[in-house]
Design a protein around this motif. Structure first.
Motif, PDB file in Angstrom:
ATOM      1  N   LYS A 150     -19.817 -12.026   6.640  1.00  0.00           N
ATOM      2  CA  LYS A 150     -20.757 -13.075   7.019  1.00  0.00           C
ATOM      3  C   LYS A 150     -20.106 -13.996   8.040  1.00  0.00           C
ATOM      4  N   LEU A 151     -20.853 -14.344   9.071  1.00  0.00           N
ATOM      5  CA  LEU A 151     -20.352 -15.234  10.117  1.00  0.00           C
ATOM      6  C   LEU A 151     -20.971 -16.617   9.967  1.00  0.00           C
ATOM      7  N   PRO A 152     -20.186 -17.680  10.180  1.00  0.00           N
ATOM      8  CA  PRO A 152     -20.718 -19.054  10.069  1.00  0.00           C
ATOM      9  C   PRO A 152     -21.352 -19.501  11.381  1.00  0.00           C
ATOM     10  N   PRO A 153     -22.121 -20.581  11.362  1.00  0.00           N
ATOM     11  CA  PRO A 153     -22.683 -21.128  12.611  1.00  0.00           C
ATOM     12  C   PRO A 153     -21.594 -21.532  13.605  1.00  0.00           C
TER      13      PRO A 153
ATOM     14  N   THR B  87     -17.224 -17.677  27.017  1.00  0.00           N
ATOM     15  CA  THR B  87     -18.564 -17.429  26.463  1.00  0.00           C
ATOM     16  C   THR B  87     -18.706 -15.972  26.034  1.00  0.00           C
ATOM     17  N   ASN B  88     -19.722 -15.726  25.215  1.00  0.00           N
ATOM     18  CA  ASN B  88     -20.121 -14.371  24.821  1.00  0.00           C
ATOM     19  C   ASN B  88     -19.018 -13.573  24.128  1.00  0.00           C
ATOM     20  N   VAL B  89     -18.377 -14.191  23.152  1.00  0.00           N
ATOM     21  CA  VAL B  89     -17.409 -13.472  22.314  1.00  0.00           C
ATOM     22  C   VAL B  89     -18.203 -12.800  21.184  1.00  0.00           C
ATOM     23  N   ASP B  90     -18.339 -11.500  21.250  1.00  0.00           N
ATOM     24  CA  ASP B  90     -19.165 -10.763  20.297  1.00  0.00           C
ATOM     25  C   ASP B  90     -18.295 -10.208  19.166  1.00  0.00           C
ATOM     26  N   LEU B  91     -18.628 -10.577  17.930  1.00  0.00           N
ATOM     27  CA  LEU B  91     -17.845 -10.160  16.763  1.00  0.00           C
ATOM     28  C   LEU B  91     -18.553  -9.088  15.934  1.00  0.00           C
TER      29      LEU B  91
ATOM     30  N   ILE C 250      -5.769 -23.973  18.293  1.00  0.00           N
ATOM     31  CA  ILE C 250      -6.957 -24.005  17.430  1.00  0.00           C
ATOM     32  C   ILE C 250      -8.182 -24.024  18.328  1.00  0.00           C
ATOM     33  N   GLN C 251      -9.135 -23.141  18.041  1.00  0.00           N
ATOM     34  CA  GLN C 251     -10.345 -23.064  18.842  1.00  0.00           C
ATOM     35  C   GLN C 251     -11.581 -23.185  17.947  1.00  0.00           C
ATOM     36  N   VAL C 252     -12.583 -23.889  18.439  1.00  0.00           N
ATOM     37  CA  VAL C 252     -13.863 -24.016  17.737  1.00  0.00           C
ATOM     38  C   VAL C 252     -14.927 -23.352  18.597  1.00  0.00           C
ATOM     39  N   CYS C 253     -15.632 -22.394  17.998  1.00  0.00           N
ATOM     40  CA  CYS C 253     -16.655 -21.643  18.722  1.00  0.00           C
ATOM     41  C   CYS C 253     -18.009 -21.837  18.055  1.00  0.00           C
ATOM     42  N   CYS C 254     -19.036 -21.805  18.868  1.00  0.00           N
ATOM     43  CA  CYS C 254     -20.416 -22.028  18.400  1.00  0.00           C
ATOM     44  C   CYS C 254     -21.204 -20.741  18.578  1.00  0.00           C
ATOM     45  N   SER C 255     -21.941 -20.336  17.541  1.00  0.00           N
ATOM     46  CA  SER C 255     -22.760 -19.138  17.662  1.00  0.00           C
ATOM     47  C   SER C 255     -23.848 -19.363  18.696  1.00  0.00           C
ATOM     48  N   PHE C 256     -24.221 -18.299  19.365  1.00  0.00           N
ATOM     49  CA  PHE C 256     -25.181 -18.414  20.474  1.00  0.00           C
ATOM     50  C   PHE C 256     -26.509 -19.002  19.999  1.00  0.00           C
ATOM     51  N   LEU C 257     -26.983 -18.598  18.815  1.00  0.00           N
ATOM     52  CA  LEU C 257     -28.256 -19.118  18.289  1.00  0.00           C
ATOM     53  C   LEU C 257     -28.166 -20.621  18.062  1.00  0.00           C
ATOM     54  N   THR C 258     -27.049 -21.065  17.448  1.00  0.00           N
ATOM     55  CA  THR C 258     -26.865 -22.494  17.186  1.00  0.00           C
ATOM     56  C   THR C 258     -26.837 -23.265  18.495  1.00  0.00           C
ATOM     57  N   PHE C 259     -26.184 -22.687  19.495  1.00  0.00           N
ATOM     58  CA  PHE C 259     -26.068 -23.350  20.785  1.00  0.00           C
ATOM     59  C   PHE C 259     -27.432 -23.505  21.443  1.00  0.00           C
TER      60      PHE C 259
ATOM     61  N   ALA D   7     -23.411  -5.860   7.009  1.00  0.00           N
ATOM     62  CA  ALA D   7     -23.504  -7.159   7.676  1.00  0.00           C
ATOM     63  C   ALA D   7     -24.026  -7.022   9.099  1.00  0.00           C
ATOM     64  N   GLN D   8     -23.757  -5.909   9.737  1.00  0.00           N
ATOM     65  CA  GLN D   8     -24.258  -5.709  11.094  1.00  0.00           C
ATOM     66  C   GLN D   8     -25.778  -5.657  11.118  1.00  0.00           C
ATOM     67  N   VAL D   9     -26.367  -5.271   9.993  1.00  0.00           N
ATOM     68  CA  VAL D   9     -27.821  -5.233   9.893  1.00  0.00           C
ATOM     69  C   VAL D   9     -28.395  -6.621   9.624  1.00  0.00           C
ATOM     70  N   THR D  10     -27.727  -7.379   8.749  1.00  0.00           N
ATOM     71  CA  THR D  10     -28.252  -8.686   8.325  1.00  0.00           C
ATOM     72  C   THR D  10     -27.904  -9.818   9.292  1.00  0.00           C
ATOM     73  N   GLU D  11     -26.754  -9.731   9.948  1.00  0.00           N
ATOM     74  CA  GLU D  11     -26.329 -10.790  10.877  1.00  0.00           C
ATOM     75  C   GLU D  11     -27.006 -10.576  12.234  1.00  0.00           C
ATOM     76  N   LYS D  12     -27.985 -11.393  12.543  1.00  0.00           N
ATOM     77  CA  LYS D  12     -28.761 -11.231  13.764  1.00  0.00           C
ATOM     78  C   LYS D  12     -27.989 -11.683  15.002  1.00  0.00           C
ATOM     79  N   ILE D  13     -27.268 -12.793  14.868  1.00  0.00           N
ATOM     80  CA  ILE D  13     -26.529 -13.350  16.005  1.00  0.00           C
ATOM     81  C   ILE D  13     -25.034 -13.244  15.728  1.00  0.00           C
ATOM     82  N   THR D  14     -24.307 -12.570  16.592  1.00  0.00           N
ATOM     83  CA  THR D  14     -22.867 -12.370  16.386  1.00  0.00           C
ATOM     84  C   THR D  14     -22.046 -12.835  17.589  1.00  0.00           C
ATOM     85  N   THR D  15     -22.687 -13.520  18.527  1.00  0.00           N
ATOM     86  CA  THR D  15     -22.018 -13.936  19.759  1.00  0.00           C
ATOM     87  C   THR D  15     -21.681 -15.427  19.711  1.00  0.00           C
ATOM     88  N   TYR D  16     -20.469 -15.766  20.175  1.00  0.00           N
ATOM     89  CA  TYR D  16     -19.993 -17.148  20.127  1.00  0.00           C
ATOM     90  C   TYR D  16     -19.546 -17.622  21.508  1.00  0.00           C
TER      91      TYR D  16
END
Length: 463
Positions: free
Chosen positions: A347-350, A378-382, A451-460, A390-399
């Protein structure tokens, strides 16, 4: 004992005065001087600093403290025998602020001052010396990084969100929540009359709540501090393993950990083979949550180039992210046992925090790995690091990157700086102590990111 009685008497006098003011107002009577105080132009905003411990400069008490807005000193009480009253007569300093009620008073006349021009002082910030300690620089960088996470920032901007959280009697951990909230409100206050903020009071709370594990004057490991701080805030907000908080809603993801115990390396081959057949040496799978992901750097080479200078290696971000692809195994050693582990995300966080492991410790010293991590802004895809389910349930995986904390210099010295993205303009800025400069995104990737803080594309997008 006499001092104690005096303190109580000063408090009582002030309380009696408050009652008289309230009674007067309830009957529609207001001191005509309240809105026409002649001493407002004597206020010296340049000396006001509300980030340090609020103690009377004479009695050293923190009870019923008033700040002189002309010299910046703190005094107890405002009754006729109080330190503030005497100070006002002796030095002709007339405007005071009650640091608890945030009401303004004119002394020695002892009337409340009501004026909208004073609003910036009640939410004011403080100066930070450019010669800050390493731990202060680190704490400010972490605070700035976390303040660049809108859901977390917005939660702490509204004190009502956490004011009513109940804590056990005598619990001091909620102080951390209060101080962090105050710091967020100072950082994002549009009416600051000073352009910079000090986290001094929050640092004092950190020292107290961590039982001096982290101190203002001593360097601490940034990842250790981040781990403690996030978990301490989560607990202080009433969060548990089963109960969420704003911290877990924003940063918590989950993973599968596959662990296999290894025989002792000094055993004969026959014994190793026999042990590997036993149940305790079979691979086990467990589920675990995380608030950040630790990325391991490859060992830095020791050879030099033709000019006898050490070569600084570089590694792509996706190379060190391969730790979480479910296939790569790494050996982990304890005092008694060794384990082989592999990881895979479920599971990926926001918002995703990366901690790049730059420092290694042994019994004698601390070493720093200077490897540069080549990471896209941009566009770090996990997606490839998720399980099939999880690849099926996680709709947004880009940060996208929104904050980047950098450590420069030697392990035990050096300094911290931070790159932050301004969401409104899309521009990047570098902050170090009191200095703020524009920076090109291409330059960020050349830094020794820690230390890096990344934001999911949907949240952004929806923010």
């Amino acid at each position: 004992m006499i001092a104690g009685v005096k303190r109580e008497r000063d408090v009582d006098e002030d309380e009696e005065e408050e009652v008289r003011v309230k009674v007067g107002r309830s009957h529609g009577v207001e001191d005509r001087r309240s809105r026409h105080c002649p001493y407002l132009d004597t206020i010296n905003r340049s000396v006001l600093d509300f980030d340090f411990e609020k103690l009377c400069s004479i009695s050293l008490s923190h009870i019923n403290v008033y700040a002189c807005l002309i010299c910046g000193k703190y005094f107890q009480g405002r009754g006729q025998k109080s330190h503030a009253y005497i100070h006002s007569v002796q030095f002709a300093h007339h405007v005071f602020l009650n640091l608890h009620t945030l009401k303004f008073y004119c002394l020695p006349d002892n009337y409340e001052i009501i004026d909208s021009s004073l609003e910036d002082i009640t939410v004011s910030t403080s100066t930070m010396s450019p010669h800050v300690s390493l731990s202060l620089s680190l704490s400010l960088s972490l605070s700035q990084a976390l303040s660049n996470v809108p859901p977390l920032r917005n939660y702490f901007l509204e004190e009502e969100n956490y004011r009513r959280i109940r804590r056990p009697p005598g619990d001091i951990m909620f102080l951390l929540v209060q101080r962090f909230g105050e710091l967020m409100r100072k950082l994002w206050n549009p009416r600051n009359f000073k352009a910079h903020v000090s986290p001094h009071e929050m640092l004092q709370a950190v020292v107290l709540c961590s039982k001096k594990t982290f101190q203002i004057t001593k360097q601490g490991d940034a990842v250790d501090f981040l781990s403690w701080f996030l978990n301490a805030l989560h607990g202080a907000l009433g969060g548990t393993k089963k109960k969420s908080s704003i911290l877990t809603k924003v940063f918590q993801g989950s993973m599968r950990i596959f662990s296999k115990k290894l025989p002792h390396p000094d055993l004969p081959p026959e014994e190793k083979e026999a042990l590997l057949l036993k149940d305790e040496y079979q691979e086990e799978m467990s589920e675990s949550t995380f608030l950040y992901l630790t990325l391991d750097l490859p060992t830095a080479p020791l050879y030099k180039d033709e000019k006898e200078q050490l070569i600084i290696p570089q590694v792509p971000l996706f190379n060190i992210l391969a730790k979480f692809n479910g296939n790569n195994e790494k050996e982990y050693k304890t005092y008694k046992e060794n384990f082989l582990k592999r990881f895979q995300l479920t599971k990926l966080p926001p918002y995703l925090i990366f901690c790049i492991k730059r420092f290694t410790k042994n019994n004698f010293f601390v070493e720093k790995n200077p490897t540069i991590v080549n990471f896209p802004i941009t566009n770090v895809d996990l997606r490839e690091y998720l399980t099939e389910e999880a690849q099926v349930t996680e709709k947004i995986t880009t940060y996208d990157l929104v904050a980047n904390i950098v450590h420069d210099g030697k392990p035990t010295e050096g300094s911290y700086r931070i790159h932050v993205l301004h969401h409104g303009t899309g521009k990047w800025y570098e902050l170090q102590d009191l200095q703020v400069i524009d920076i090109l995104p291409q330059m960020i990737t050349l830094s020794e990111a820690y230390i890096q803080v990344c934001c999911s594309f949907l949240t952004f997008v929806i923010r």
